[in-house]
Scaffold this active site. Structure first.
Site, PDB file in Angstrom:
ATOM      1  N   GLY A  10      13.198  48.907  14.667  1.00 13.95           N
ATOM      2  CA  GLY A  10      13.570  47.781  13.813  1.00 13.95           C
ATOM      3  C   GLY A  10      14.927  47.215  14.218  1.00 13.95           C
ATOM      4  CD  GLN A  11      16.334  42.060  12.163  1.00 16.31           C
ATOM      5  OE1 GLN A  11      16.976  41.197  12.753  1.00 16.31           O
ATOM      6  NE2 GLN A  11      16.070  41.971  10.885  1.00 16.31           N
ATOM      7  CB  ALA A  59      12.283  48.916   5.059  1.00 15.54           C
ATOM      8  CE1 TYR A  98      22.051  50.838   6.512  1.00 18.87           C
ATOM      9  CE2 TYR A  98      19.999  51.675   7.457  1.00 18.87           C
ATOM     10  CZ  TYR A  98      21.375  51.532   7.510  1.00 18.87           C
ATOM     11  OH  TYR A  98      22.081  52.080   8.548  1.00 18.87           O
ATOM     12  CB  THR A 100      17.131  44.162  -0.272  1.00 16.62           C
ATOM     13  OG1 THR A 100      17.095  42.741  -0.251  1.00 16.62           O
ATOM     14  CG2 THR A 100      16.142  44.638  -1.327  1.00 16.62           C
ATOM     15  CG  ASP A 101      19.722  39.899  -0.780  1.00 11.88           C
ATOM     16  OD1 ASP A 101      19.381  40.668   0.158  1.00 11.88           O
ATOM     17  OD2 ASP A 101      19.335  38.716  -0.834  1.00 11.88           O
ATOM     18  CE1 TYR A 124      11.823  44.581   1.840  1.00 14.09           C
ATOM     19  CE2 TYR A 124      13.254  43.035   0.688  1.00 14.09           C
ATOM     20  CZ  TYR A 124      13.081  44.027   1.631  1.00 14.09           C
ATOM     21  OH  TYR A 124      14.153  44.473   2.359  1.00 14.09           O
ATOM     22  CD1 TRP A 149      19.783  36.883   2.615  1.00 12.96           C
ATOM     23  CD2 TRP A 149      20.887  35.116   3.411  1.00 12.96           C
ATOM     24  NE1 TRP A 149      19.755  35.903   1.657  1.00 12.96           N
ATOM     25  CE2 TRP A 149      20.420  34.804   2.116  1.00 12.96           C
ATOM     26  CE3 TRP A 149      21.619  34.160   4.098  1.00 12.96           C
ATOM     27  CZ2 TRP A 149      20.652  33.572   1.515  1.00 12.96           C
ATOM     28  CZ3 TRP A 149      21.860  32.933   3.501  1.00 12.96           C
ATOM     29  CH2 TRP A 149      21.376  32.639   2.227  1.00 12.96           C
TER      30      TRP A 149
HETATM   31  P1  NDP Z   1      12.867  45.814  10.414  1.00 13.65           P
HETATM   32  O1  NDP Z   1      11.732  45.157   9.734  1.00 13.65           O
HETATM   33  O2  NDP Z   1      13.509  45.167  11.572  1.00 13.65           O
HETATM   34  O3  NDP Z   1      12.447  47.268  10.866  1.00 13.65           O
HETATM   35  C1  NDP Z   1      11.745  48.103  10.004  1.00 13.65           C
HETATM   36  C2  NDP Z   1      11.186  49.231  10.819  1.00 13.65           C
HETATM   37  O4  NDP Z   1      10.413  50.035   9.916  1.00 13.65           O
HETATM   38  C3  NDP Z   1      10.267  48.790  11.936  1.00 13.65           C
HETATM   39  O5  NDP Z   1      10.671  49.387  13.155  1.00 13.65           O
HETATM   40  C4  NDP Z   1       8.908  49.293  11.505  1.00 13.65           C
HETATM   41  O6  NDP Z   1       8.123  49.809  12.542  1.00 13.65           O
HETATM   42  C5  NDP Z   1       9.272  50.447  10.601  1.00 13.65           C
HETATM   43  N1  NDP Z   1       8.161  50.733   9.715  1.00 13.65           N
HETATM   44  C6  NDP Z   1       7.545  49.897   8.835  1.00 13.65           C
HETATM   45  N2  NDP Z   1       6.506  50.522   8.269  1.00 13.65           N
HETATM   46  C7  NDP Z   1       6.468  51.769   8.787  1.00 13.65           C
HETATM   47  C8  NDP Z   1       5.622  52.886   8.596  1.00 13.65           C
HETATM   48  N3  NDP Z   1       4.581  52.858   7.751  1.00 13.65           N
HETATM   49  N4  NDP Z   1       5.859  54.019   9.287  1.00 13.65           N
HETATM   50  C9  NDP Z   1       6.894  54.072  10.166  1.00 13.65           C
HETATM   51  N5  NDP Z   1       7.729  53.056  10.408  1.00 13.65           N
HETATM   52  C10 NDP Z   1       7.525  51.900   9.702  1.00 13.65           C
HETATM   53  O7  NDP Z   1      13.946  46.107   9.265  1.00 13.65           O
HETATM   54  P2  NDP Z   1      15.505  45.775   9.287  1.00 13.65           P
HETATM   55  O8  NDP Z   1      16.155  46.520  10.398  1.00 13.65           O
HETATM   56  O9  NDP Z   1      15.667  44.312   9.166  1.00 13.65           O
HETATM   57  O10 NDP Z   1      15.932  46.404   7.888  1.00 13.65           O
HETATM   58  C11 NDP Z   1      16.649  47.628   7.782  1.00 13.65           C
HETATM   59  C12 NDP Z   1      16.868  47.915   6.306  1.00 13.65           C
HETATM   60  O11 NDP Z   1      17.615  46.861   5.699  1.00 13.65           O
HETATM   61  C13 NDP Z   1      15.575  48.036   5.479  1.00 13.65           C
HETATM   62  O12 NDP Z   1      15.733  49.026   4.521  1.00 13.65           O
HETATM   63  C14 NDP Z   1      15.464  46.693   4.803  1.00 13.65           C
HETATM   64  O13 NDP Z   1      14.733  46.763   3.593  1.00 13.65           O
HETATM   65  C15 NDP Z   1      16.938  46.387   4.546  1.00 13.65           C
HETATM   66  N6  NDP Z   1      17.220  44.970   4.406  1.00 13.65           N
HETATM   67  C16 NDP Z   1      16.729  44.091   5.332  1.00 13.65           C
HETATM   68  C17 NDP Z   1      16.966  42.754   5.210  1.00 13.65           C
HETATM   69  C18 NDP Z   1      16.440  41.761   6.186  1.00 13.65           C
HETATM   70  O14 NDP Z   1      16.740  40.574   6.045  1.00 13.65           O
HETATM   71  N7  NDP Z   1      15.662  42.169   7.208  1.00 13.65           N
HETATM   72  C19 NDP Z   1      17.782  42.231   4.073  1.00 13.65           C
HETATM   73  C20 NDP Z   1      18.260  43.256   3.175  1.00 13.65           C
HETATM   74  C21 NDP Z   1      17.983  44.574   3.347  1.00 13.65           C
HETATM   75  P3  NDP Z   1       7.425  48.853  13.641  1.00 13.65           P
HETATM   76  O15 NDP Z   1       8.568  48.381  14.507  1.00 13.65           O
HETATM   77  O16 NDP Z   1       6.507  49.784  14.334  1.00 13.65           O
HETATM   78  O17 NDP Z   1       6.752  47.774  12.865  1.00 13.65           O
END
Ligand code: NDP
Length: 313
Positions: A10-11, A59, A98, A100-101, A124, A149
Site C-alpha cells: 500500500g501507499q 486497510a 492508522y 481516518t478523518d 468505510y 487525504w
Molecule cells: P492503501 O489502500 O494504499 O493500502 C492498503 C493495503 O492493504 C494494500 O496493500 C492492500 O493490499 C492491503 N489489504 C487490503 N485488504 C487486504 C486483505 N484482505 N488482506 C491483506 N492485505 C489487504 O492504503 P493507504 O496506505 O492509503 O492507507 C494506510 C492507512 O491510512 C489505512 O489504515 C487507511 O485506512 C488510513 N488512511 C488512508 C487515507 C487515504 O486517503 N488513503 C486517509 C486516512 C486514513 P493490496 O495491495 O494487495 O490490495
C-alpha cells in the site's frame, strides 16, 4: 527490535519499506503472507513472527466500493485490527494502527480534536471507527494515528489522478467545499519510524490512545489540485512539455455537483495539538509534503506511476 508491517504494497506500507531502518528488523507482510479478512491468518502470522511492534498499514480503502462490500470492509478494517491488537497484547508488543478523518461527519466549525464525538457518514468511516474501538478493547499498548487525504508517489490517489487527468483534458472540475490536510505517505512513514524509536521498547511507557497526525495546514481538494499543477509547472522544462497539459484549468465545484456512492465530510480538519504536545515534533506543512512528492514523480517513473491501477480513499 522486530517490527511486523502489514500492507507492504500500500501507499504507507511501501514508504515504510523504503525507510532506512538500521535499528529495526522489518518484517513486511502483504496479501500473500496474510489475508486480513481471515482472522486465523492474522493470528498465525503474528505468532510466527513474534514481533516487538506491529504497524498495521493495511486497510480496505475503497471508500465508494465499501458501500456495497460492507462485510469485507468491516472484516479488514474492524475485525482484523482487533485480532492484531489482541495478538500484540499477548506478546506485550506495541501496535501502531492508522485511522481516518472519515470517523467524523464534518459538521464541526473548526479542527476536530481526539475527544470529539465520532459520527461517520459512510461505511468505510464506520468500519475504521469500529477498528479503533477493537484496538482499544484489547487493552494492550497501542497508538491509533488518525490521518487524512493520504497520497504518495505509488498507487492511485488524488495526486496521481490529477496528473493523469491533466494529460487527457484542458479543464478539470474539482470539489472545493471539502476541507482537509493532504498528508503524504512518506511523511506518515517517517513519523511512524520516529514513534517506533521512541515508544516500541517494552521498557518505555507507551501513551496508548488516539492521536491526530495529519500534515500541517489545510486546503480543499480544488486548492490541492491547483497547488499540484503549480508545483509541477515550477519544476518543468517549458521547452520539453506542453504547458496546457502541465497546467490545466481547475474549476471549483461543490460536492453536490460530484455525487459519489459514499458521502464525505465537508470539514476533515484534525487538530494535531495532542500529537505535537505528546510526541514533541510537528508534521510538515502539506505544501512541503506535496512538493516532495511532485518532485519524486516528475521524472523517471511518471508513466508507470500514472498507470498503476486501484482505487483509494
Ligand atoms: P492503501 O489502500 O494504499 O493500502 C492498503 C493495503 O492493504 C494494500 O496493500 C492492500 O493490499 C492491503 N489489504 C487490503 N485488504 C487486504 C486483505 N484482505 N488482506 C491483506 N492485505 C489487504 O492504503 P493507504 O496506505 O492509503 O492507507 C494506510 C492507512 O491510512 C489505512 O489504515 C487507511 O485506512 C488510513 N488512511 C488512508 C487515507 C487515504 O486517503 N488513503 C486517509 C486516512 C486514513 P493490496 O495491495 O494487495 O490490495
Amino acid at each position: 527490535m522486530r517490527v511486523l508491517v502489514t500492507g507492504k504494497d500500500g501507499q504507507v506500507g511501501r514508504e515504510l519499506a523504503a525507510l532506512p531502518h538500521t535499528e529495526f528488523e522489518m518484517v513486511m507482510a502483504g496479501r500473500g503472507d496474510c489475508d486480513l479478512a481471515r482472522e486465523e491468518s492474522i493470528r498465525s502470522l503474528v505468532r510466527r513472527v513474534a514481533p516487538d511492534a506491529i504497524v498495521n498499514a493495511a486497510a480496505y480503502t475503497a471508500v465508494d466500493k465499501a458501500e456495497t462490500e460492507q462485510d469485507l470492509c468491516f472484516a479488514v478494517n474492524a475485525t482484523a485490527p482487533g485480532a492484531l491488537a489482541e495478538e500484540a497484547a499477548r506478546l506485550g508488543a506495541l501496535l501502531i494502527h492508522y485511522s481516518t478523518d472519515y470517523v467524523f461527519d464534518g459538521t464541526k466549525g473548526g479542527p476536530y480534536v481526539e475527544s470529539d464525538p465520532v459520527a461517520p457518514l459512510n461505511t468505510y468511516g464506520a468500519s475504521k471507527e469500529a477498528g479503533e474501538r477493537a484496538v482499544a478493547a484489547a487493552n494492550g499498548r497501542f497508538l491509533v494515528l488518525r490521518t487524512s487525504w493520504v497520497y504518495g508517489s505509488h498507487g492511485k490517489n488524488f495526486l496521481s489522478t490529477m496528473l493523469r487527468l491533466a494529460q487527457e483534458r484542458p479543464e478539470i472540475r474539482v470539489v472545493d467545499d471539502q476541507i482537509g490536510a493532504p498528508t503524504s505517505a512518506g511523511a506518515i512513514a517517517r513519523a511512524t519510524a520516529r514513534l517506533l524509536r521512541q515508544y516500541a521498547l517494552p521498557s518505555t511507557s507507551v501513551p496508548s490512545g488516539i492521536y491526530h497526525m495529519t500534515a500541517g495546514g489545510s486546503t480543499s481538494w480544488c486548492g490541492f489540485a491547483r497547488a499540484i499543477f503549480e508545483a509541477r509547472s515550477a519544476g518543468a522544462n517549458p521547452q520539453a512539455v506542453n504547458p496546457r497539459i502541465l497546467n490545466p484549468r481547475v474549476v471549483a465545484i461543490t460536492s453536490e455537483e460530484y455525487p459519489t456512492p459514499a458521502k464525505r465530510p465537508k470539514n476533515s480538519r484534525l487538530s494535531n495539538d495532542r500529537f505535537n504536545l505528546f510526541f514533541g515534533f510537528h508534521m510538515p506543512q502539506w505544501q512541503e509534503q506535496m512538493a516532495e512528492v511532485v518532485a519524486a514523480v516528475r521524472q523517471p517513473n511518471l508513466v508507470s506511476f500514472l498507470r498503476t491501477p486501484g482505487e483509494r480513499e
